[in-house]
Design a protein around this motif. Structure first.
Motif, PDB file in Angstrom:
ATOM      1  N   ALA A   1      10.870   0.085  -0.408  1.00  9.26           N
ATOM      2  CA  ALA A   1      10.563   1.180  -1.099  1.00  9.26           C
ATOM      3  C   ALA A   1       9.303   1.440  -1.136  1.00  9.26           C
ATOM      4  O   ALA A   1       8.372   0.441  -0.766  1.00  9.26           O
ATOM      5  CB  ALA A   1      10.967   0.716  -2.667  1.00  9.26           C
ATOM      6  N   ILE A   2       8.839   2.608  -1.338  1.00 12.25           N
ATOM      7  CA  ILE A   2       7.426   3.037  -1.282  1.00 12.25           C
ATOM      8  C   ILE A   2       7.403   3.970  -2.564  1.00 12.25           C
ATOM      9  O   ILE A   2       8.055   4.474  -3.005  1.00 12.25           O
ATOM     10  CB  ILE A   2       7.150   4.145  -0.187  1.00 12.25           C
ATOM     11  N   GLN A   3       6.156   3.716  -3.477  1.00 14.05           N
ATOM     12  CA  GLN A   3       5.748   4.382  -4.558  1.00 14.05           C
ATOM     13  C   GLN A   3       4.625   5.151  -4.195  1.00 14.05           C
ATOM     14  O   GLN A   3       3.542   4.477  -3.926  1.00 14.05           O
ATOM     15  CB  GLN A   3       5.665   3.357  -5.658  1.00 14.05           C
ATOM     16  N   GLU A   4       4.643   6.406  -4.558  1.00 12.91           N
ATOM     17  CA  GLU A   4       3.505   7.168  -4.436  1.00 12.91           C
ATOM     18  C   GLU A   4       2.855   7.934  -5.889  1.00 12.91           C
ATOM     19  O   GLU A   4       3.858   8.303  -6.491  1.00 12.91           O
ATOM     20  CB  GLU A   4       3.872   8.450  -3.339  1.00 12.91           C
ATOM     21  N   TYR A   5       1.650   7.699  -6.032  1.00 20.41           N
ATOM     22  CA  TYR A   5       0.952   8.345  -7.128  1.00 20.41           C
ATOM     23  C   TYR A   5      -0.051   9.360  -6.645  1.00 20.41           C
ATOM     24  O   TYR A   5      -0.825   9.279  -5.804  1.00 20.41           O
ATOM     25  CB  TYR A   5       0.201   7.266  -7.724  1.00 20.41           C
TER      26      TYR A   5
ATOM     27  N   SER B   1      -7.074  15.600  -5.916  1.00 19.22           N
ATOM     28  CA  SER B   1      -7.999  15.080  -4.681  1.00 19.22           C
ATOM     29  C   SER B   1      -7.803  13.601  -4.688  1.00 19.22           C
ATOM     30  O   SER B   1      -8.088  13.159  -3.484  1.00 19.22           O
ATOM     31  CB  SER B   1      -9.341  15.432  -4.652  1.00 19.22           C
ATOM     32  N   VAL B   2      -7.111  12.802  -5.464  1.00 20.15           N
ATOM     33  CA  VAL B   2      -7.004  11.209  -5.424  1.00 20.15           C
ATOM     34  C   VAL B   2      -5.422  10.920  -5.476  1.00 20.15           C
ATOM     35  O   VAL B   2      -4.936  11.432  -6.566  1.00 20.15           O
ATOM     36  CB  VAL B   2      -7.832  10.568  -6.256  1.00 20.15           C
ATOM     37  N   GLY B   3      -5.155  10.110  -4.663  1.00 27.55           N
ATOM     38  CA  GLY B   3      -3.730   9.591  -4.573  1.00 27.55           C
ATOM     39  C   GLY B   3      -3.527   8.173  -4.102  1.00 27.55           C
ATOM     40  O   GLY B   3      -4.557   7.784  -3.501  1.00 27.55           O
ATOM     41  N   ALA B   4      -2.659   7.788  -4.263  1.00 25.41           N
ATOM     42  CA  ALA B   4      -2.272   6.223  -3.745  1.00 25.41           C
ATOM     43  C   ALA B   4      -0.837   5.872  -3.457  1.00 25.41           C
ATOM     44  O   ALA B   4      -0.065   6.858  -3.912  1.00 25.41           O
ATOM     45  CB  ALA B   4      -2.852   5.060  -4.908  1.00 25.41           C
TER      46      ALA B   4
ATOM     47  N   VAL C   1       3.869  -5.720   3.007  1.00 25.48           N
ATOM     48  CA  VAL C   1       3.373  -5.327   1.748  1.00 25.48           C
ATOM     49  C   VAL C   1       2.035  -4.628   1.988  1.00 25.48           C
ATOM     50  O   VAL C   1       1.364  -5.189   2.804  1.00 25.48           O
ATOM     51  CB  VAL C   1       3.141  -6.590   0.648  1.00 25.48           C
ATOM     52  N   GLY C   2       2.202  -3.378   1.535  1.00 19.36           N
ATOM     53  CA  GLY C   2       0.876  -2.473   1.758  1.00 19.36           C
ATOM     54  C   GLY C   2       0.568  -1.743   0.627  1.00 19.36           C
ATOM     55  O   GLY C   2       1.317  -1.227  -0.198  1.00 19.36           O
ATOM     56  N   GLY C   3      -0.642  -1.100   0.648  1.00 13.90           N
ATOM     57  CA  GLY C   3      -0.936  -0.182  -0.199  1.00 13.90           C
ATOM     58  C   GLY C   3      -2.279   0.652   0.214  1.00 13.90           C
ATOM     59  O   GLY C   3      -2.843   0.356   1.187  1.00 13.90           O
ATOM     60  N   GLY C   4      -2.432   2.102  -0.278  1.00 16.30           N
ATOM     61  CA  GLY C   4      -3.685   2.547   0.365  1.00 16.30           C
ATOM     62  C   GLY C   4      -4.098   3.566  -0.653  1.00 16.30           C
ATOM     63  O   GLY C   4      -3.100   3.851  -1.730  1.00 16.30           O
ATOM     64  N   LEU C   5      -5.324   4.084  -0.662  1.00 19.65           N
ATOM     65  CA  LEU C   5      -6.086   5.241  -1.462  1.00 19.65           C
ATOM     66  C   LEU C   5      -6.116   6.512  -0.583  1.00 19.65           C
ATOM     67  O   LEU C   5      -6.813   6.309   0.554  1.00 19.65           O
ATOM     68  CB  LEU C   5      -7.145   4.448  -1.967  1.00 19.65           C
ATOM     69  N   VAL C   6      -5.789   7.406  -0.833  1.00 20.06           N
ATOM     70  CA  VAL C   6      -6.103   8.773  -0.167  1.00 20.06           C
ATOM     71  C   VAL C   6      -6.734   9.779  -1.017  1.00 20.06           C
ATOM     72  O   VAL C   6      -6.660  10.071  -2.373  1.00 20.06           O
ATOM     73  CB  VAL C   6      -4.711   9.478   0.097  1.00 20.06           C
ATOM     74  N   VAL C   7      -8.101  10.262  -0.448  1.00 18.21           N
ATOM     75  CA  VAL C   7      -8.930  11.034  -0.886  1.00 18.21           C
ATOM     76  C   VAL C   7      -8.961  12.328  -0.146  1.00 18.21           C
ATOM     77  O   VAL C   7      -9.389  12.350   0.877  1.00 18.21           O
ATOM     78  CB  VAL C   7     -10.428  10.459  -1.288  1.00 18.21           C
ATOM     79  N   THR C   8      -8.920  13.466  -0.945  1.00 19.41           N
ATOM     80  CA  THR C   8      -9.075  14.694  -0.132  1.00 19.41           C
ATOM     81  C   THR C   8     -10.265  15.429  -0.621  1.00 19.41           C
ATOM     82  O   THR C   8     -10.455  15.441  -1.969  1.00 19.41           O
ATOM     83  CB  THR C   8      -7.649  15.686  -0.021  1.00 19.41           C
ATOM     84  N   ILE C   9     -11.003  16.264  -0.004  1.00 16.15           N
ATOM     85  CA  ILE C   9     -12.216  16.865  -0.323  1.00 16.15           C
ATOM     86  C   ILE C   9     -12.205  18.606  -0.048  1.00 16.15           C
ATOM     87  O   ILE C   9     -11.945  18.798   1.075  1.00 16.15           O
ATOM     88  CB  ILE C   9     -13.446  16.177   0.324  1.00 16.15           C
TER      89      ILE C   9
ATOM     90  N   ILE D   1     -10.741  17.900   4.065  1.00 16.89           N
ATOM     91  CA  ILE D   1     -11.095  16.598   4.527  1.00 16.89           C
ATOM     92  C   ILE D   1     -10.287  15.373   3.804  1.00 16.89           C
ATOM     93  O   ILE D   1     -10.032  15.662   2.658  1.00 16.89           O
ATOM     94  CB  ILE D   1     -12.516  16.268   4.406  1.00 16.89           C
ATOM     95  N   LYS D   2      -9.827  14.811   4.593  1.00 13.50           N
ATOM     96  CA  LYS D   2      -8.991  13.723   4.357  1.00 13.50           C
ATOM     97  C   LYS D   2      -9.147  12.295   4.493  1.00 13.50           C
ATOM     98  O   LYS D   2      -9.587  12.084   5.893  1.00 13.50           O
ATOM     99  CB  LYS D   2      -7.481  13.873   4.420  1.00 13.50           C
ATOM    100  N   ILE D   3      -9.374  11.454   3.508  1.00 19.09           N
ATOM    101  CA  ILE D   3      -9.808   9.857   4.063  1.00 19.09           C
ATOM    102  C   ILE D   3      -8.954   8.992   3.294  1.00 19.09           C
ATOM    103  O   ILE D   3      -8.599   8.964   2.403  1.00 19.09           O
ATOM    104  CB  ILE D   3     -11.322   9.525   3.520  1.00 19.09           C
ATOM    105  N   THR D   4      -8.440   8.191   4.014  1.00 23.00           N
ATOM    106  CA  THR D   4      -7.272   6.922   3.873  1.00 23.00           C
ATOM    107  C   THR D   4      -7.733   5.745   4.171  1.00 23.00           C
ATOM    108  O   THR D   4      -8.086   5.288   5.503  1.00 23.00           O
ATOM    109  CB  THR D   4      -6.076   7.242   4.533  1.00 23.00           C
ATOM    110  N   LEU D   5      -7.883   4.810   3.030  1.00 24.79           N
ATOM    111  CA  LEU D   5      -8.122   3.494   2.897  1.00 24.79           C
ATOM    112  C   LEU D   5      -6.906   2.655   2.560  1.00 24.79           C
ATOM    113  O   LEU D   5      -6.387   2.724   1.750  1.00 24.79           O
ATOM    114  CB  LEU D   5      -9.493   3.079   1.977  1.00 24.79           C
ATOM    115  N   GLY D   6      -6.541   1.634   3.460  1.00 25.11           N
ATOM    116  CA  GLY D   6      -5.358   0.895   3.238  1.00 25.11           C
ATOM    117  C   GLY D   6      -5.381  -0.645   3.436  1.00 25.11           C
ATOM    118  O   GLY D   6      -6.630  -0.967   4.158  1.00 25.11           O
TER     119      GLY D   6
END
Length: 364
Positions: free
Chosen positions: A328-332, A337-340, A356-364, A36-41
Motif C-alpha cells: 500500500a502507498i499513502q499520499e498526503y 507546494s508540500v506533500g509526502a 518500507v519507504g517514505g518521501g517529502l516532495v516540495v514544489t516551488i 521546480i520539484k525537489i524530492t527527498l526520500g
C-alpha cells in the motif's frame, strides 16, 4: 570456473539490468511550464534468500528545474547502505545522474529531445569482497533501488516522438544511444573495463476505449556492442526485447491500473581470439504482472493498494525464482507546494522480504 571469473559474469549482468531497475532522472514531458520539484526520500529493502539476508537503505535525492519554456534539467543521486549476511557491507554514494530535456509541439504531435549522463561520482574500485556483495545484490529479481554504485562517464542522447492518429489513438516511437566510458570496478585492476555501448529502439500505441479506459502497448529492443578489458573484447551480450501492455481505468476519482511485462534475452557470447563460445547465462527471461487501485480518501489524501507477481527462469548461477508483492502507498498533500508519501510492500514466493519507504516532495 574460478570465483573472480564468476563474479565478472555476474557484474556484466549487473550492468545489463541496472538501467531498467535504477531510478532515472525526469525528462520534460508536456508543453506547460512545470515548477521546480525537489524530492527527498528514504527506502529500506530487506530480502532473505537461501539462508542469507540482503538489505539496503537508500536516501534518494531528486530535483527537477525548468530553465526555459519546454526545457528542464533534472538530477538524481543516492547515498546507500548495503548489508549481506556472510558478505561484507558496502556503503557509499551512487553515481549522480543528470539529464537535460527539451519538449516541443510539432504540428499535432510532440517531440522530446534529451541528453542524459551518468557522472562518475559514486563508489568504485571496490575490494573483491565488496564486488561479490554488489554482484549478488544487483540481480534483478531482488529489484533493489540501487543495484549499481560507481561506473564510468556515460552519455545517452535520446529522441521521442508522439503523434495522435485521431482523438482516441496516439502512437509513439523513440531511440536512444548510450555511450559508456571505461572504469575499474575492482581495486588493483591493471586494465580498465569498458562496457559496450547500447542502442535502444522503442515504440508504442495508446488507445482510448470509451471515456474512462485506455489500453497502452509498448515494445523496446536493446542492442549491445562488445565489452572490453584493456582494449580486448571479452563479452558480447545478446540483445534484449521488452513487451508491455497496460490497462488504465478512471473510475470517478479513483484509478485502476493493470499491466504485464515480458523480457526476452538472447544468448551472449565470449570472443576468445578467433573462437566464439556461448557465455554462461546470467540474465533470466522474465514475466511480470501488476495491478494497483488508487483511491481518493479525502481532500489531500490518496491511498493505493497494489499487487505484483513475477517469474524469473533459471540461469547458470541461480535457480528459477517466483516473486509476489502486496502493499500500500499513502499520499498526503499538506499544501499546494508540500506533500509526502509512505509505502509498505511485503514480498513472498521464492524469498520473503519487505520494503518500507517514505518521501517529502516540495514544489516551488
Amino acid at each position: 570456473m574460478n570465483r573472480m571469473r564468476s563474479l565478472l559474469f555476474l557484474f556484466l549482468s549487473l550492468l545489463l539490468v541496472a538501467p531498467s531497475l535504477a531510478q532515472q532522472p525526469d525528462v520534460f514531458m508536456g508543453s506547460s511550464q512545470r515548477p521546480i520539484k525537489i524530492t527527498l526520500g528514504t527506502v529500506y529493502q530487506q530480502y532473505s534468500d537461501e539462508d542469507r539476508q540482503l538489505s539496503q537503505v537508500a536516501f534518494p535525492f531528486r530535483a527537477f528545474i525548468p530553465v526555459a519554456n519546454g526545457v528542464g534539467i533534472s538530477l538524481l543521486t543516492t547515498p546507500v547502505l548495503i548489508n549481506a549476511d556472510s558478505l561484507v557491507s558496502v556503503n557509499g554514494l551512487s553515481d549522480a545522474q543528470i539529464a537535460i530535456s527539451y519538449f516541443r509541439d510539432v504540428g499535432p504531435g510532440s517531440v522530446v529531445l534529451s541528453l542524459s549522463s551518468n557522472l562518475p561520482s559514486g563508489k568504485r574500485e571496490l575490494t573483491e569482497d565488496e564486488f561479490a556483495t554488489m554482484a549478488l545484490l544487483s540481480q534483478d529479481f531482488y529489484s533493489f533501488g540501487v543495484p549499481v554504485l560507481g561506473q564510468g562517464l556515460n552519455l545517452a542522447p535520446a529522441l521521442t516522438f508522439a503523434y495522435p492518429i485521431n482523438n482516441n489513438v496516439v502512437v509513439g516511437a523513440g531511440a536512444s544511444y548510450q555511450m559508456k566510458g571505461d572504469f575499474k570496478p575492482v581495486q588493483d585492476m591493471v586494465d580498465s573495463f569498458t562496457p559496450g555501448d547500447e542502442l535502444m529502439i522503442t515504440g508504442g500505441v495508446d488507445v482510448r476505449v470509451g471515456r474512462s479506459w485506455a489500453v497502452s502497448t509498448s515494445f523496446s529492443y536493446i542492442m549491445y556492442q562488445e565489452d572490453e578489458l584493456g582494449g580486448e573484447s571479452i563479452f558480447e551480450s545478446g540483445d534484449q526485447a521488452f513487451v508491455s501492455v497496460q490497462l488504465l481505468g478512471n473510475l470517478g476519482t479513483n484509478q485502476l491500473k493493470v499491466a504485464t511485462r515480458y523480457r526476452s534475452k538472447a544468448k551472449s557470447v565470449l570472443p576468445v581470439g578467433d573462437t566464439i563460445t556461448t557465455a554462461p547465462r546470467t540474465v533470466p527471461q522474465q514475466m511480470q504482472l501488476s495491478a494497483s487501485y488508487r483511491m481518493r480518501i479525502q481532500d489531500g489524501i490518496q491511498a493505493t493498494i497494489l499487487g505484483r507477481a513475477g517469474y524469473y527462469d533459471e540461469t547458470d548461477f541461480f535457480t528459477e525464482k517466483t516473486r509476489f508483492d502486496v502493499g500500500a502507498i499513502q499520499e498526503y498533500s499538506f499544501t499546494e507546494s508540500v506533500g509526502a508519501a509512505l509505502r509498505f510492500i511485503y514480498t513472498f514466493g521464492s524469498f520473503p522480504g519487505v520494503e518500507v519507504g517514505g518521501g517529502l516532495v516540495v514544489t516551488i
